[in-house]
Design a protein around this motif. Structure first.
Motif, PDB file in Angstrom:
ATOM      1  N   GLN A  16       0.988  -1.171   0.031  1.00 40.47           N
ATOM      2  CA  GLN A  16       0.062  -0.033   0.007  1.00 40.47           C
ATOM      3  C   GLN A  16       0.857   1.210   0.085  1.00 40.47           C
ATOM      4  N   THR A  17       2.170   1.014  -0.175  1.00 42.49           N
ATOM      5  CA  THR A  17       2.917   2.233  -0.355  1.00 42.49           C
ATOM      6  C   THR A  17       3.171   2.818  -1.761  1.00 42.49           C
ATOM      7  N   ALA A  18       2.944   4.011  -1.713  1.00 44.59           N
ATOM      8  CA  ALA A  18       2.741   4.872  -3.138  1.00 44.59           C
ATOM      9  C   ALA A  18       4.032   5.088  -3.914  1.00 44.59           C
ATOM     10  N   THR A  19       4.074   5.060  -4.936  1.00 41.33           N
ATOM     11  CA  THR A  19       5.365   4.949  -5.491  1.00 41.33           C
ATOM     12  C   THR A  19       5.486   5.764  -7.118  1.00 41.33           C
ATOM     13  N   TRP A  20       6.370   6.088  -7.637  1.00 37.00           N
ATOM     14  CA  TRP A  20       6.242   6.536  -8.945  1.00 37.00           C
ATOM     15  C   TRP A  20       6.384   5.488  -9.762  1.00 37.00           C
ATOM     16  N   ILE A  21       5.556   5.292 -10.820  1.00 41.07           N
ATOM     17  CA  ILE A  21       5.586   4.294 -11.803  1.00 41.07           C
ATOM     18  C   ILE A  21       5.514   4.784 -13.116  1.00 41.07           C
ATOM     19  N   TRP A  22       5.911   3.832 -14.190  1.00 40.51           N
ATOM     20  CA  TRP A  22       6.159   4.190 -15.652  1.00 40.51           C
ATOM     21  C   TRP A  22       5.857   2.837 -16.322  1.00 40.51           C
ATOM     22  N   TYR A  23       6.218   2.958 -17.660  1.00 42.51           N
ATOM     23  CA  TYR A  23       6.039   1.776 -18.585  1.00 42.51           C
ATOM     24  C   TYR A  23       7.609   0.902 -17.967  1.00 42.51           C
ATOM     25  N   PRO A  24       7.529  -0.236 -18.028  1.00 41.76           N
ATOM     26  CA  PRO A  24       8.505  -1.086 -17.287  1.00 41.76           C
ATOM     27  C   PRO A  24       9.711  -1.129 -18.659  1.00 41.76           C
ATOM     28  N   GLY A  25      10.910  -0.880 -17.865  1.00 38.89           N
ATOM     29  CA  GLY A  25      11.910  -0.511 -18.846  1.00 38.89           C
ATOM     30  C   GLY A  25      12.244   0.885 -19.181  1.00 38.89           C
ATOM     31  N   LEU A 353      20.112  -2.812 -20.531  1.00 36.67           N
ATOM     32  CA  LEU A 353      20.641  -3.800 -21.395  1.00 36.67           C
ATOM     33  C   LEU A 353      20.014  -4.347 -22.476  1.00 36.67           C
ATOM     34  N   ARG A 354      18.810  -4.690 -22.213  1.00 36.41           N
ATOM     35  CA  ARG A 354      18.117  -5.218 -23.114  1.00 36.41           C
ATOM     36  C   ARG A 354      17.519  -4.194 -23.983  1.00 36.41           C
ATOM     37  N   GLY A 355      16.905  -2.949 -23.606  1.00 37.23           N
ATOM     38  CA  GLY A 355      16.536  -2.024 -24.557  1.00 37.23           C
ATOM     39  C   GLY A 355      15.151  -2.485 -25.244  1.00 37.23           C
ATOM     40  N   LYS A 356      14.966  -2.098 -26.394  1.00 37.50           N
ATOM     41  CA  LYS A 356      13.716  -2.385 -26.949  1.00 37.50           C
ATOM     42  C   LYS A 356      13.670  -3.068 -28.432  1.00 37.50           C
ATOM     43  N   ASP A 357      12.624  -3.384 -28.882  1.00 36.28           N
ATOM     44  CA  ASP A 357      12.723  -4.214 -30.194  1.00 36.28           C
ATOM     45  C   ASP A 357      12.582  -2.912 -31.191  1.00 36.28           C
ATOM     46  N   PRO A 358      13.081  -3.160 -32.415  1.00 41.40           N
ATOM     47  CA  PRO A 358      13.595  -4.457 -32.920  1.00 41.40           C
ATOM     48  C   PRO A 358      14.991  -4.692 -32.533  1.00 41.40           C
ATOM     49  N   VAL A 359      15.387  -5.637 -32.501  1.00 41.62           N
ATOM     50  CA  VAL A 359      16.803  -6.232 -32.217  1.00 41.62           C
ATOM     51  C   VAL A 359      17.566  -5.966 -33.558  1.00 41.62           C
ATOM     52  N   THR A 360      18.652  -5.101 -33.444  1.00 45.27           N
ATOM     53  CA  THR A 360      19.448  -4.998 -34.691  1.00 45.27           C
ATOM     54  C   THR A 360      20.873  -5.440 -34.300  1.00 45.27           C
ATOM     55  N   ALA A 361      21.247  -5.689 -33.023  1.00 41.15           N
ATOM     56  CA  ALA A 361      22.688  -6.102 -32.855  1.00 41.15           C
ATOM     57  C   ALA A 361      22.630  -6.885 -31.645  1.00 41.15           C
ATOM     58  N   HIS A 362      23.669  -7.798 -31.292  1.00 39.00           N
ATOM     59  CA  HIS A 362      23.791  -8.279 -30.214  1.00 39.00           C
ATOM     60  C   HIS A 362      23.908  -7.097 -28.826  1.00 39.00           C
ATOM     61  N   ILE A 363      23.636  -7.473 -27.622  1.00 40.77           N
ATOM     62  CA  ILE A 363      23.952  -6.653 -26.658  1.00 40.77           C
ATOM     63  C   ILE A 363      25.314  -6.141 -26.521  1.00 40.77           C
ATOM     64  N   ARG A 396      10.405  -9.988 -24.767  1.00 40.85           N
ATOM     65  CA  ARG A 396      11.794  -9.237 -25.047  1.00 40.85           C
ATOM     66  C   ARG A 396      12.708 -10.337 -25.143  1.00 40.85           C
ATOM     67  N   MET A 397      12.633 -11.531 -24.224  1.00 43.64           N
ATOM     68  CA  MET A 397      13.459 -12.560 -24.449  1.00 43.64           C
ATOM     69  C   MET A 397      13.273 -13.473 -25.611  1.00 43.64           C
ATOM     70  N   GLN A 398      12.026 -13.451 -26.203  1.00 42.87           N
ATOM     71  CA  GLN A 398      11.784 -14.294 -27.414  1.00 42.87           C
ATOM     72  C   GLN A 398      12.321 -13.424 -28.550  1.00 42.87           C
ATOM     73  N   MET A 401      16.159 -13.949 -28.544  1.00 43.87           N
ATOM     74  CA  MET A 401      16.618 -15.300 -28.824  1.00 43.87           C
ATOM     75  C   MET A 401      16.367 -15.622 -30.365  1.00 43.87           C
ATOM     76  N   GLU A 402      15.347 -15.066 -30.922  1.00 46.50           N
ATOM     77  CA  GLU A 402      15.004 -15.415 -32.274  1.00 46.50           C
ATOM     78  C   GLU A 402      16.095 -14.507 -32.982  1.00 46.50           C
ATOM     79  N   TYR A 403      16.511 -13.470 -32.955  1.00 41.18           N
ATOM     80  CA  TYR A 403      17.712 -12.738 -33.587  1.00 41.18           C
ATOM     81  C   TYR A 403      18.993 -13.654 -33.665  1.00 41.18           C
ATOM     82  N   CYS A 404      19.063 -14.270 -32.496  1.00 35.87           N
ATOM     83  CA  CYS A 404      20.330 -15.147 -32.159  1.00 35.87           C
ATOM     84  C   CYS A 404      20.193 -16.383 -33.161  1.00 35.87           C
TER      85      CYS A 404
END
Length: 714
Positions: A16-25, A353-363, A396-398, A401-404
């Motif tokens: 029940q503690t209020a906190t700042w929230i945003w889109y994850p990541g 580290l993960r960032g967003k799609d589309p994946v264009t290169a390795h981390i 994001r994991m999927q 991995m498809e990129y790899c």
């Protein structure tokens, strides 16, 4: 040990503690952009060389509440916004609204181009937390009849947060705390002042009592030699002074240093200098002490090294890169689990580290660093028990991995393509050509991680597919790389054929991953790990895994000597934090050189702190067997020490342990543990029943909150 756990995903617990929230990541990505692009080298801006993502600029937040009585709530918002209750908008952008009694849906839509759209909602029962749902496209529209569109295709996630619980402190203004620390020694020269802070530090240089007119340059050095080298010091700041009376000046960009050399024109004077030490305010929960004072010193310096490189994120080193590198961060996660157990920094780092799609290169553009990201996901789940993080990141994991998988060669192996950096380690002459066995090993482990996470995300088809891919690749690993004559995995496969070279990397990781049979493990220990003819490892980065593999095979006595030689060797050279690379064959200022630069080496590097993990997991012997330590093992190994004691943090308290050659005392903190030990005589424990497992091996069940004392004979 790695477990394929297919569990039902459950909702996270909310407070029940209020906190700042945003889109994850989003906040994590934005914060990493700000932090990583502060890097300079000799006064030149030095940005990262991989793709930088940004936050979504329009966000919809909502949650349904059922109130027994009306409730007034306060709204704090970063950005332009509107507020709706049950689809009806309030006029303007109110800071306070009243929600009627009954069941109601609150929507807050926020636009912010410059900063991450974020909200803080504070009421008696209505608070913003990660139970709110968010999306960057709600797909809501109204047709000509006034009918609202079907929004079932909208992808909703639980809001992201990071314990920012003060509504008056906007997420965009987040910064680490600072505290003043004086220089320990000051040496004055004509038109110069050299300050020694006694140990490696990080922060904002403060000049006290500055007076005069002209130019002043602050040359920073992790060593005195670097600070005195006007031509080759890695970092400096140039100032123009115009002060008729004595003034204090704070240099606005934080730096890493032990020594500072202030060189100024005639007519300028400086009374003294200090640093506003910048740090992450995270307390130690784990600890270690033993009968060997040198090892205690190694532990303390390892601890300080990790604290220095734990900033907004887990970074590599504080002087040079100050970037979020996946390989460095992966080791920091593990050390963290045995020292501070700070899950927020782990999650922030993995999001960044993960960032967003589309994946264009390795981390980080590095093939192996992509795989370490997958491994870090599973370890986080194992040590924290936080399934919700898996659910938030499974998509994001999927895609990663498809990129790899889409970049495999015709044999189904990972091979460097244009734009790929195959790193492995800093080692002279290490070949990266062809399909390197080490990369296949990391991909196989990553596929196993994907199978686990697919099960947690209720994706049965994905779990089956990733398991099949992992099994096929593991078979290829031994079909293509195992050499019976060499009793080892060879380093690489070029043009469809094995190379002759054997390196330590794939072999020691196969031990850690449990891929070898017992016979193969013993053969590899002799043919590779204890074989001085195999190219030695000179970075703490890969020494971490080499020594872990030896510990996993019961070589704690040998590893203790290696830790004292290797990390103790740095201490004997005056290290106050551990280095990026250490080669005992070098002498003098050679120790500071790297990358073709006289002072290019980082003398405070995250991967140098690995004794924290080794001592916690393989000497104190504590490790989770099931997520969140619901079941865990304690298998202490003195490794030649006369006594040791320590603490290992868990999500629900701290496991405490004290071991001598005749007594083990342990206090459980959470879940159910099993104490495993050997004794030459029948052990005695008044608090529990010791089970005889044969051949001098015994076990004792450890319950939460109970203390057990075992008398035994080592």
């Amino acid at each position: 040990m790695f477990y394929l756990l297919l569990l039902t995903l459950v909702a996270p617990a909310y407070s029940q503690t209020a906190t700042w929230i945003w889109y994850p990541g989003d906040w994590e990505i934005s914060l990493s952009n700000k932090m990583q692009n502060r890097r300079t080298e000799r006064g030149v801006f030095f940005p990262v060389f991989w793709k930088i993502d940004n936050h979504y600029v329009l966000m919809d937040f909502h949650k349904v509440f059922n109130l027994s009585q009306p409730e007034e709530i306060k709204l704090y918002v970063e950005g332009e916004y509107n507020v709706k209750i049950d689809g009806k908008a309030f006029e303007g952008s109110p800071s306070t609204i009243t929600v009627p009694a009954g069941k109601h849906k609150i929507n807050i839509k926020v636009f912010n181009q410059q900063q991450v759209p974020a909200i803080f909602v504070q009421g008696k029962t209505i608070v913003s937390d990660n139970s709110w749902l968010v999306t960057f496209e709600d797909k809501e529209w109204i047709d000509e009849t006034g009918k609202t569109s079907d929004i079932s295709a909208t992808k909703w996630l639980n809001a992201g947060s990071s314990n920012l619980n003060d509504p008056t402190k906007l997420p965009s203004t987040y910064s680490l705390p600072v505290k003043p620390e004086p220089a320990l020694r000051i040496e004055r020269k004509p038109q110069a002042l050299v300050a020694d802070f006694g140990k490696e530090t990080f922060g904002f240089l403060k000049l006290h009592g500055v007076k005069g007119k002209g130019k002043l340059t602050a040359y920073y050095g992790e060593s005195k030699e670097e600070a005195l080298s006007l031509e080759h010091s890695e970092t400096f700041d140039r100032l123009t002074i115009a002060a008729t009376t004595k003034q204090d000046t704070v240099i606005s960009l934080s730096k890493a240093f032990r020594f500072v050399n202030l060189v100024h024109e005639a007519g300028i004077s400086v009374d003294s200098v200090s640093v506003l030490y910048e740090y992450a305010d995270i307390s130690d929960k784990g600890g270690f002490r033993c009968s060997d004072e040198e090892l205690n010193r190694i532990y303390d310096v390892s601890k300080y090294t990790l604290h220095l490189t734990t900033r907004e994120f887990f970074i590599d080193g504080i002087k040079r890169d100050r970037w979020v590198w996946s390989g460095d961060a992966y080791q920091s996660y593990l050390m963290n689990y045995y020292l501070t157990n700070d899950n927020e920094t782990v999650k922030r780092t993995m999001y960044a580290l993960r960032g967003k799609d589309p994946v264009t290169a390795h981390i980080n553009t590095i093939m192996d660093y992509t795989f370490y990201w997958f491994l870090g996901i599973y370890d986080y789940y194992l040590y924290s028990g936080d399934k919700s993080f898996i659910a938030q990141n499974y998509d994001r994991m999927q895609s990663l991995m498809e990129y790899c998988l889409g970049r495999r060669n015709k044999e189904g192996l990972m091979e460097g393509l244009p734009g790929d950096w195959v790193f492995i380690d800093w080692a002279t002459g290490l070949s990266k050509a062809g399909a390197v066995s080490f990369e296949q090993l990391l991909l196989c482990r990553s596929l196993e991680t994907m199978a686990i996470c697919a099960g947690l995300a209720d994706d049965a088809a994905g779990a089956a597919r990733y398991t099949k891919e992992a099994d096929l690749l593991k078979k290829k690993l031994f079909d293509y790389y195992w050499n019976e004559n060499k009793q080892a995995l060879v380093h690489s496969r070029v043009n469809g054929a094995q190379t002759d070279n054997v390196t330590r990397y794939a072999n020691m990781f196969s031990i850690l991953f449990g891929y070898f049979s017992e016979q193969q493990k013993q053969a590899v220990k002799k043919s590779v790990l204890l074989n001085n003819n195999i190219q030695k490892i000179t970075t703490p980065y890969m020494r971490f895994y080499e020594l872990e593999a030896l510990c996993a095979m019961g070589e704690q006595v040998y590893v203790l000597k290696e830790m004292k030689d290797y990390w103790g060797g740095m201490l004997k050279l005056g290290a106050t934090s551990f280095w990026e690379e250490y080669n005992p064959d070098k002498t003098g200022a050679e120790h500071y050189a790297m990358y073709g630069r006289e002072f290019g080496k980082s003398l405070c590097h995250s991967w140098g702190a690995s004794p924290l993990y080794l001592l916690g997991k393989y000497y104190l012997g504590v490790k989770p067997l099931e997520p969140g330590y619901s079941q865990y093992e304690i298998a202490p190994q003195l490794g030649g020490l006369q006594w040791m004691e320590g603490k290992v943090p868990t999500p629900d308290g701290t496991i405490e342990l004290a071991v001598t050659t005749s007594q083990i005392k342990v206090t459980g903190a959470t879940g159910t543990g099993v104490l495993k030990f050997s004794s030459r005589s029948k052990p005695v424990c008044k608090e529990g029943i010791v089970s005889d497992k044969g051949n001098g091996h015994y076990e004792l069940t450890i319950e939460k909150g109970k203390t057990y004392t075992v008398k035994y004979k080592l």
